[in-house]
Design an enzyme around this catalytic site. Structure first.
Site, PDB file in Angstrom:
ATOM      1  N   LYS A 282       0.888  -1.167   0.000  1.00 37.41           N
ATOM      2  CA  LYS A 282       0.000   0.000   0.000  1.00 37.41           C
ATOM      3  C   LYS A 282       0.924   1.213   0.000  1.00 37.41           C
ATOM      4  CE  LYS A 282      -3.375   2.301   3.067  1.00 37.41           C
ATOM      5  NZ  LYS A 282      -4.331   2.101   4.189  1.00 37.41           N
ATOM      6  N   GLU A 286      -3.310   7.019   2.340  1.00 42.57           N
ATOM      7  CA  GLU A 286      -3.637   7.216   3.757  1.00 42.57           C
ATOM      8  C   GLU A 286      -2.378   7.320   4.618  1.00 42.57           C
ATOM      9  OE1 GLU A 286      -6.457   4.004   4.557  1.00 42.57           O
ATOM     10  OE2 GLU A 286      -8.087   5.264   3.847  1.00 42.57           O
ATOM     11  N   ARG A 319      -1.417  -2.148  -4.441  1.00 45.56           N
ATOM     12  CA  ARG A 319      -2.820  -1.744  -4.286  1.00 45.56           C
ATOM     13  C   ARG A 319      -3.129  -0.427  -5.000  1.00 45.56           C
ATOM     14  NH1 ARG A 319      -4.761  -1.006   0.990  1.00 45.56           N
ATOM     15  NH2 ARG A 319      -6.674  -2.202   0.820  1.00 45.56           N
ATOM     16  N   ASP A 365     -14.817   2.522  -0.818  1.00 43.53           N
ATOM     17  CA  ASP A 365     -14.205   1.728   0.235  1.00 43.53           C
ATOM     18  C   ASP A 365     -15.205   0.746   0.846  1.00 43.53           C
ATOM     19  OD1 ASP A 365     -12.311   0.817   1.961  1.00 43.53           O
ATOM     20  OD2 ASP A 365     -12.351   2.538   3.298  1.00 43.53           O
ATOM     21  N   GLU A 393     -16.254  -4.241   7.805  1.00 36.99           N
ATOM     22  CA  GLU A 393     -15.975  -2.903   8.324  1.00 36.99           C
ATOM     23  C   GLU A 393     -17.183  -1.975   8.222  1.00 36.99           C
ATOM     24  OE1 GLU A 393     -12.565  -1.103   6.505  1.00 36.99           O
ATOM     25  OE2 GLU A 393     -12.884   0.824   7.506  1.00 36.99           O
TER      26      GLU A 393
HETATM   27  C1  GCV Z   1      -5.870  -0.971   6.271  1.00 33.66           C
HETATM   28  C2  GCV Z   1     -10.027   1.867   4.801  1.00 33.66           C
HETATM   29  C3  GCV Z   1      -9.951   1.346   6.197  1.00 33.66           C
HETATM   30  C4  GCV Z   1      -8.516   1.304   6.681  1.00 33.66           C
HETATM   31  C5  GCV Z   1      -7.705   0.433   5.715  1.00 33.66           C
HETATM   32  C6  GCV Z   1      -7.830   1.044   4.316  1.00 33.66           C
HETATM   33  C7  GCV Z   1      -7.122   0.227   3.267  1.00 33.66           C
HETATM   34  O1  GCV Z   1      -9.694   3.208   4.757  1.00 33.66           O
HETATM   35  O2  GCV Z   1     -10.754   2.120   7.042  1.00 33.66           O
HETATM   36  O3  GCV Z   1      -8.497   0.767   7.975  1.00 33.66           O
HETATM   37  O4  GCV Z   1      -6.373   0.328   6.086  1.00 33.66           O
HETATM   38  O5  GCV Z   1      -9.182   1.121   3.965  1.00 33.66           O
HETATM   39  O6  GCV Z   1      -7.798  -0.534   2.589  1.00 33.66           O
HETATM   40  O7  GCV Z   1      -5.928   0.351   3.111  1.00 33.66           O
END
Ligand code: GCV
Length: 678
Positions: A282, A286, A319, A365, A393
Site C-alpha cells: 500500500k 492514507e 494496491r 471503500d 468494516e
Molecule cells: C488498512 C479503509 C480502512 C482502513 C484500511 C484502508 C485500506 O480506509 O478504514 O483501515 O487500512 O481502507 O484498505 O488500506
C-alpha cells in the site's frame, strides 16, 4: 486460547451413502513426490473419516513396506467401496482434480499435490454434507489463479478492522506458530485459498522489520506450515523500508542505491524463506510512503520491487487504493471515486509481469453498495486482482449478519464492455479476458483469535463462501450458503431453511436500513459502526452525500465530476443519465430531488422511509425464525447468535430512526404511510 473447528468439525457421525464402506487409503504416489501437502491430504482424510464414519482408514502405499498386499486384495474383492486412491496424473491443469467412484473405491486424481488436497477436501465435503459417494464423477479446476486472504494483523496482536478478537499470527511483536496456525491453514485450504498475506497493509513499527534477520526464522516456520496446505505466504511491505530501517536516506525507485538495496534484501529474504510468494504494498495512500515522494509513478515503485523479486519467482501485489485524504469538503470538483482510475489507468502496460494491481471492488471503500471499480474494464495489459472485504468494516462489523457472497457475485458478473465477449470482472480477474495467470481475488479476512474464528458464528459463511466462490464462481450464493450450513450445523431441513433465509436476506436488509440508494458512508467516523448521517460530511476524506432541503446525492455525471464517463459504453451513458441509472446507485451518480420518481415508482423520500422500515422488519423476521431453532441447535452457538441478533436489532432500529428523522427534517416531507418519524 481454545478454538473450535468451524466447518471442519469432524465430531458426530453423518449419514453418507457409501462412506461407511471405505476402510483404507491407497496412496499411488511415489515416495519422492509425497510432499507435505500429500501427507496432509492423507491425514485430513483419515481424521475426517474417523470422526464422520467411525472408521480408521489404514494407509496402503504401493511398493512400500507396511502394505499387506494380500489383505488389501482380499478386501477389494468383496462388494462395495473399500478404498480411496490418491493418484498423481500428469496432464491435468495445475491445482485441478478429478474425484470419481470406481467399482471398489473412490479415486482422487490430480497433476499436483494441491489438486490432491482440494480433491480430498471435496470428498470430505461430499461426506459431511451427506451426498452419496457411490456415483461421483467431478472434475474441478479453480477459476481464479490467485485466491488470497489479506490479514490486516499488526504485530502487537491487534487487527485493523478486526471484529473477532486479536491476531493469531502475532502477539507482543512476536510471530505465533501453533495449533491454531495449523487449523487456520486447514480451514483456508479446505475452501481453496492458495495465498495468504499475514500482516496489515499499513506496515509500521515492528512489521517493517519482518524482512530482517530479527524475524525471518519465524517467518519461515510460519510459511512452511502454510505451504504444507498449498498456501503461499505473502507479507505486506513498507515501501520506505530502506529509510525506516535506517540504512538509506531515500526510497527513490530510480536511485541505483535504492534499487541495489532492494535486490540484496530480496535475495536475503527469499533465500531464508523460499516458500514466500512475494509482497503486498500500500503506497502513497492514507499516509503510507510511496514513490510520489520522489516525483515517481506507481509503475516506477512497483517495478523496482518486482525486478528485485523476480529471480526468486516473487510477485509484487500493488494496491490501487490511492486517493487524496486531505480533501476540502467545499471542493465539488475533486472526486475520491475517480482517483484509483486517474492514478493507474495511464500506467496500463507499464508494469512488469510479476506485478499485479489489486483493485477494491468499488471506487470508494467497501460500502454496502458501490458501482464496480472502473479500472476493471480500464486496464488491458495489466494483471489484476479483485479485492473484496469479508471483514465487515462497513457492513455491521460481524455484529450484524451480512452475507456478502451475493454482492461479490454481482460484481463478478458485471460486464465491463472492454471486449465484445469475456468481458465481465470474473473474466478479467480469472485471466480469461487477456490470457493472464497472475490474477484472481483477495479478501480482507474476517478472522481473529475468537473461539469461533469470526466473532459472529454466521460470519464464517463469508470466509467459507469467499474461498468457494474464488474457486468455483459458477456456484450460486445459495448453493454456497447451503454447503456451509450443512458443513457447520449438519443436515437438518429446518436449520437449512432458516439459516438460508437469514443469510440470503441479510445483505438486502442491511442495505435497506443503512444509507440509501448507493450513497454510502453515514457511519460514525473512524470506527465505522452505527449511524451518523453527517459523520463524514464535513471531513477531509472525500466521502460526501451533499444532502440539502431539496435533494441528495453526488453529481458524478458529465456535468459534475465526470466519473460516470470513466466506464466503457454503454455503462457510461447509463450511469450518466439519471433516468437510466439503476435505482440502487442513483445517489452515487446524481444529485436528486427528494420528490424524484424512481424507476420503482416511488419517490426518493418515500423509498428512504419504506426501505428503512422494511429493513428492520426483515431483521425481526430473521430473529423470529431463528428463535424456533432453540431446541435443534448446539446451545452455545445458538446463544452466541441470539446475542448478536439482539444487538443487530437495536442498532438497525437506531439506523432506521436516525436516517428517517434526518431526511424528514431536511425535506419537510411526511411519510405517506404516517409511521413514526421522530
Ligand atoms: C488498512 C479503509 C480502512 C482502513 C484500511 C484502508 C485500506 O480506509 O478504514 O483501515 O487500512 O481502507 O484498505 O488500506
Amino acid at each position: 486460547m481454545k478454538f473450535e473447528q468451524a466447518w471442519l468439525d469432524y465430531t458426530g457421525k453423518v449419514f453418507c451413502d457409501g462412506a461407511d464402506e471405505i476402510s483404507y487409503i491407497h496412496l499411488e504416489i511415489q515416495e519422492k513426490e509425497q510432499d507435505e501437502v500429500i501427507k496432509n491430504s492423507v491425514k485430513e482424510l483419515q481424521n475426517a473419516f474417523a470422526g464422520l464414519t467411525g472408521h480408521k482408514l489404514t494407509l496402503h502405499e504401493e511398493g512400500l513396506s507396511g502394505g499387506d498386499e494380500a489383505a488389501y486384495t482380499a478386501a477389494d474383492a468383496g462388494a462395495g467401496l473399500h478404498k480411496i486412491r490418491l493418484v498423481l496424473q500428469k496432464g491435468m491443469p495445475a491445482e485441478s482434480y478429478r474425484l470419481y467412484t470406481e467399482e471398489n473405491g473412490i479415486t482422487i486424481e490430480a497433476s499436483d499435490s494441491r489438486g490432491i488436497l482440494y480433491g480430498a477436501f471435496d470428498l470430505i465435503r461430499q461426506v459431511k454434507t451427506g451426498n452419496s459417494i457411490k456415483d461421483l464423477d467431478r472434475t474441478k479446476s479453480p477459476v481464479m489463479p490467485m485466491r488470497m486472504l489479506n490479514h490486516w494483523d499488526n504485530m502487537d496482536g491487534s487487527i485493523e478492522r478486526g471484529y473477532s478478537g486479536e491476531s493469531f499470527f502475532f502477539e507482543n511483536n512476536t510471530i505465533l506458530v501453533n495449533d491454531r496456525t495449523d487449523t487456520y491453514a486447514r480451514l483456508a485450504a479446505s475452501v481453496g485459498i492458495n495465498a495468504v498475506v499475514i500482516n496489515n497493509v499499513n506496515v509500521k513499527d515492528a512489521a517493517t522489520w519482518l524482512i530482517t534477520e530479527r524475524y525471518l526464522d519465524k517467518v519461515k516456520e510460519l510459511s512452511d506450515v502454510l505451504a504444507g496446505y498449498g498456501i503461499q505466504m505473502y507479507m505486506s511491505l513498507n515501501y520506505a523500508a530502506p529509510v525506516e530501517l535506517g540504512e538509506l536516506d531515500s526510497a527513490d525507485p530510480l536511485s541505483e542505491d535504492v534499487r541495489g538495496w532492494w535486490k540484496r534484501r530480496m535475495e536475503f529474504v527469499f533465500r531464508k524463506v523460499p516458500n514466500l510468494g512475494g509482497f503486498l504494498i500500500k503506497a502513497d495512500s492514507e499516509g503510507r510512503p510511496g514513490p510520489f515522494t520522489y516525483g515517481r509513478t506507481h509503475a516506477d515503485g512497483a517495478n523496482m520491487l518486482a525486478e528485485a523479486a523476480a529471480p526468486y519467482g516473487g510477485n509484487i501485489i500493488w494496491r490501487c487504493f490511492v486517493y487524496n485524504c486531505q480533501q476540502d469538503w467545499r471542493d465539488y470538483k475533486t472526486d475520491r471515486a475517480r482517483s484509483g482510475y486517474d492514478n493507474f489507468q495511464g500506467l496500463d502496460g507499464k508494469f512488469l509481469d510479476n506485478v499485479v494491481l489489486q483493485i477494491k471492488n468499488g471506487p470508494m471503500d467497501f460500502q454496502v453498495r458501490e458501482p464496480v471499480h472502473p479500472l476493471f474494464g480500464g486496464l488491458k495489459q495489466t494483471n489484476q486482482i479483485l479485492e473484496v472485504q469479508i471483514a465487515q468494516e462497513y457492513t455491521g462489523q460481524q455484529r450484524h449478519l451480512c452475507y456478502l457472497i451475493p454482492m461479490f457475485q454481482e460484481i463478478l458478473k458485471f460486464r465491463t464492455y472492454i471486449k465484445e465477449e469475456n468481458d465481465t470482472v470474473e473474466d478479467i480477474v480469472s485471466g480469461r479476458t487477456f490470457r493472464q495467470h497472475n490474477c484472481g481475488m483477495a479478501a480482507v479476512a474476517n478472522t481473529g483469535n475468537d473461539v469461533n474464528w469470526t466473532g459472529h458464528d454466521m460470519a464464517a459463511a463469508n470466509l467459507y463462501g469467499f474461498g468457494r466462490l474464488a474457486f468455483e464462481p459458477e456456484l450460486s450464493a445459495e448453493e454456497i450458503a447451503r454447503e456451509w450450513i450443512f458443513m457447520t450445523f449438519g443436515k437438518d431441513s429446518q436449520i437449512e431453511e432458516t439459516l438460508l433465509f437469514m443469510l440470503m436476506s441479510s445483505w438486502p436488509a442491511y442495505e435497506k436500513y443503512t444509507s440509501p440508494l448507493g450513497i454510502g458512508w453515514m457511519v460514525n467516523p473512524n470506527y465505522h459502526y452505527g449511524p451518523s448521517v453527517d459523520g463524514y460530511e464535513y471531513s477531509r476524506w472525500g466521502t460526501y452525500h451533499r444532502a440539502d432541503h431539496m435533494g441528495i446525492g453526488v453529481d458524478r455525471s458529465h456535468e459534475g465530476t465526470g466519473y460516470a464517463l470513466l466506464y466503457n459504453e454503454p455503462n457510461a451513458s447509463v450511469y450518466d443519465d439519471k433516468r437510466r441509472c439503476p435505482d440502487e446507485l442513483l445517489l452515487f451518480f446524481h444529485h436528486i430531488p427528494y420528490t424524484w420518481m424512481l424507476r420503482s415508482g416511488k419517490t426518493v423520500i418515500q423509498h428512504i422511509y419504506d426501505t428503512h422500515f422494511e429493513g428492520v422488519e426483515m431483521v425481526d423476521e430473521m430473529i423470529e425464525r431463528f428463535m424456533k431453532l432453540q431446541d435443534k441447535m448446539d446451545k452455545v452457538k445458538y446463544r452466541r447468535i441470539v446475542e448478536r441478533f439482539m444487538e443487530q436489532k437495536e442498532n438497525a432500529e437506531e439506523w432506521r430512526d436516525q436516517i428517517n428523522a434526518y431526511f424528514y427534517r431536511k425535506s419537510g416531507i411526511s411519510d405517506e404511510k404516517g409511521r413514526d418519524i421522530y
